[in-house]
Design a protein around this motif. Structure first.
Motif, short mmCIF file in Angstrom:
data_model
loop_
_atom_site.label_atom_id
_atom_site.label_comp_id
_atom_site.label_asym_id
_atom_site.label_seq_id
_atom_site.Cartn_x
_atom_site.Cartn_y
_atom_site.Cartn_z
N THR A 21 0.85 -1.19 0.00
CA THR A 21 0.00 0.00 0.00
C THR A 21 0.88 1.23 0.00
OG1 THR A 21 -0.10 0.04 2.41
CG2 THR A 21 -1.89 -1.08 1.28
N ASP A 22 0.33 2.33 -0.51
CA ASP A 22 1.04 3.59 -0.44
C ASP A 22 1.01 4.10 1.00
OD1 ASP A 22 1.46 3.56 -3.18
OD2 ASP A 22 -0.46 4.55 -3.58
N THR A 25 -2.37 5.58 2.11
CA THR A 25 -3.59 4.77 2.04
C THR A 25 -4.19 4.60 3.42
OG1 THR A 25 -2.87 3.53 0.09
CG2 THR A 25 -4.53 2.50 1.47
N SER A 28 -7.70 -0.14 2.20
CA SER A 28 -7.33 -0.91 1.01
C SER A 28 -8.37 -2.01 0.77
CB SER A 28 -5.94 -1.53 1.19
OG SER A 28 -5.58 -2.28 0.04
N GLU A 30 -9.08 -5.23 -1.47
CA GLU A 30 -8.24 -6.14 -2.24
C GLU A 30 -9.03 -7.32 -2.78
OE1 GLU A 30 -4.59 -7.19 -0.35
OE2 GLU A 30 -4.05 -5.12 0.07
N SER A 46 -10.11 -4.09 -6.67
CA SER A 46 -9.04 -3.66 -5.77
C SER A 46 -8.89 -2.15 -5.89
CB SER A 46 -7.71 -4.33 -6.14
OG SER A 46 -7.76 -5.73 -5.89
N SER A 48 -7.29 1.39 -3.55
CA SER A 48 -6.70 2.02 -2.38
C SER A 48 -7.33 3.40 -2.19
CB SER A 48 -5.18 2.15 -2.54
OG SER A 48 -4.57 0.88 -2.51
N LYS A 50 -7.23 6.89 -0.18
CA LYS A 50 -6.17 7.65 0.46
C LYS A 50 -6.71 8.50 1.62
CE LYS A 50 -3.74 7.82 -3.95
NZ LYS A 50 -2.77 6.78 -3.59
N MET A 93 -1.09 -1.36 8.07
CA MET A 93 -2.36 -1.78 7.52
C MET A 93 -2.78 -3.09 8.18
SD MET A 93 -3.07 0.64 5.40
CE MET A 93 -4.49 -0.04 4.53
#
Length: 277
Positions: A21-22, A25, A28, A30, A46, A48, A50, A93
């Motif tokens: 993940t960034d 984020t 998430s 998925e 999927s 993400s 932010k 996460m």
């Protein structure tokens, strides 16, 4: 928040962490799918989301928008796939379970659906605290179960003020404008101090003036640090307030676009209809 029923948000989590993940984020999604027997409502999505962004979900009727929001809200369980949310303390996460609305709320996700679910014959404060009315401190609350109306009214004023509305907490809800009613529904979501607020077609039943008020409300939510996900058929609203756009078509996520001036209405409609792949 000083009342017991506005306690610290907790989550249903496992020890699993998302693989990629960034840093920004917050949620998430998925490989999430939802099937009803042989009918595919959502397939292998999927996405993400932010932190502190305004994300718009768009698509034609039947694209999967409502299904996606119901999954995030815990109204319906996913057939397959996983959800991960960034833990505020560890910054990692963590896997969360979204199989009921209460689970979504504990994870910090509040949803204002299109029908708003307001009790029109009750006043504003009663709607803001519907189903979670605080009791007075001391014996009058513990023994006689007396509701703390003073606290309800004051907290309602504060929650509405956070999003730029001044509404009398004693006003009867059916006498308010559509935009004011939407604000009451959002204030109800805010008293639990959510991290993510989902708005389902928030301008669908309001006037032009009310619609602008709601767009201002979305910006106020973002300014207060919230992440906002909103669904709309009005593409101009997307260009006005969204940071990013996720396009669903036939249950599939077909595009994620930054609203940075590089997309226009024709481009967005083309992706929604399949004219642009």
């Amino acid at each position: 928040m000083s009342k017991a029923d506005e306690s610290t948000v907790s989550t249903d989590v496992s020890t699993a962490t998302a693989s990629k993940t960034d840093d920004d984020t917050i949620l998430s999604v998925e490989n999430v799918s939802k099937h009803y027997g042989g009918v595919v409502a959502l397939e292998d999505v999927s996405l993400s989301i932010k932190e502190n962004e305004v994300l718009s979900i768009v698509g034609d009727n039947g694209a999967g928008k409502s299904t996606f929001i119901k999954l995030l809200s815990g109204v319906i369980p996913a057939t397959s796939g996983q959800f991960y949310m960034r833990d505020e303390e560890t910054d990692e996460m963590e896997h969360i379970v979204l199989e009921s609305p209460s689970m979504a709320k504990r994870a910090g996700i509040e949803t204002v659906f299109q029908d708003m679910s307001l009790s029109m014959q009750h006043d504003v404060a009663s709607n803001v605290f519907m189903g979670r009315e605080p009791l007075k401190d001391g014996i009058s609350g513990k023994l006689f179960r007396r509701i703390d109306r003073e606290y309800m009214e004051q907290r309602s004023i504060e929650a509405l003020d956070e999003i730029g509305f001044e509404i009398d907490p004693r006003a009867i809800t059916e006498e308010l404008s559509g935009g004011q009613q939407q604000a009451v529904a959002v204030a109800r979501a805010l008293i639990s101090d959510p991290r993510i607020v989902i708005l389902d077609e928030p301008t669908a039943e309001v006037s032009v003036e009310g619609s602008q008020k709601i767009l201002d409300l979305i910006e106020e939510l973002q300014a207060s640090g919230k992440t906002v996900i909103f669904i709309t058929h009005n593409l101009q609203e997307v260009f006005d307030v969204a940071d990013r756009v996720a396009v669903l078509r036939s249950g599939n996520l077909v595009a994620e676009l930054d609203n940075d001036g590089t997309i226009d209405r024709e481009d967005l409609v083309g992706r929604m209809t399949g004219a642009i792949q």
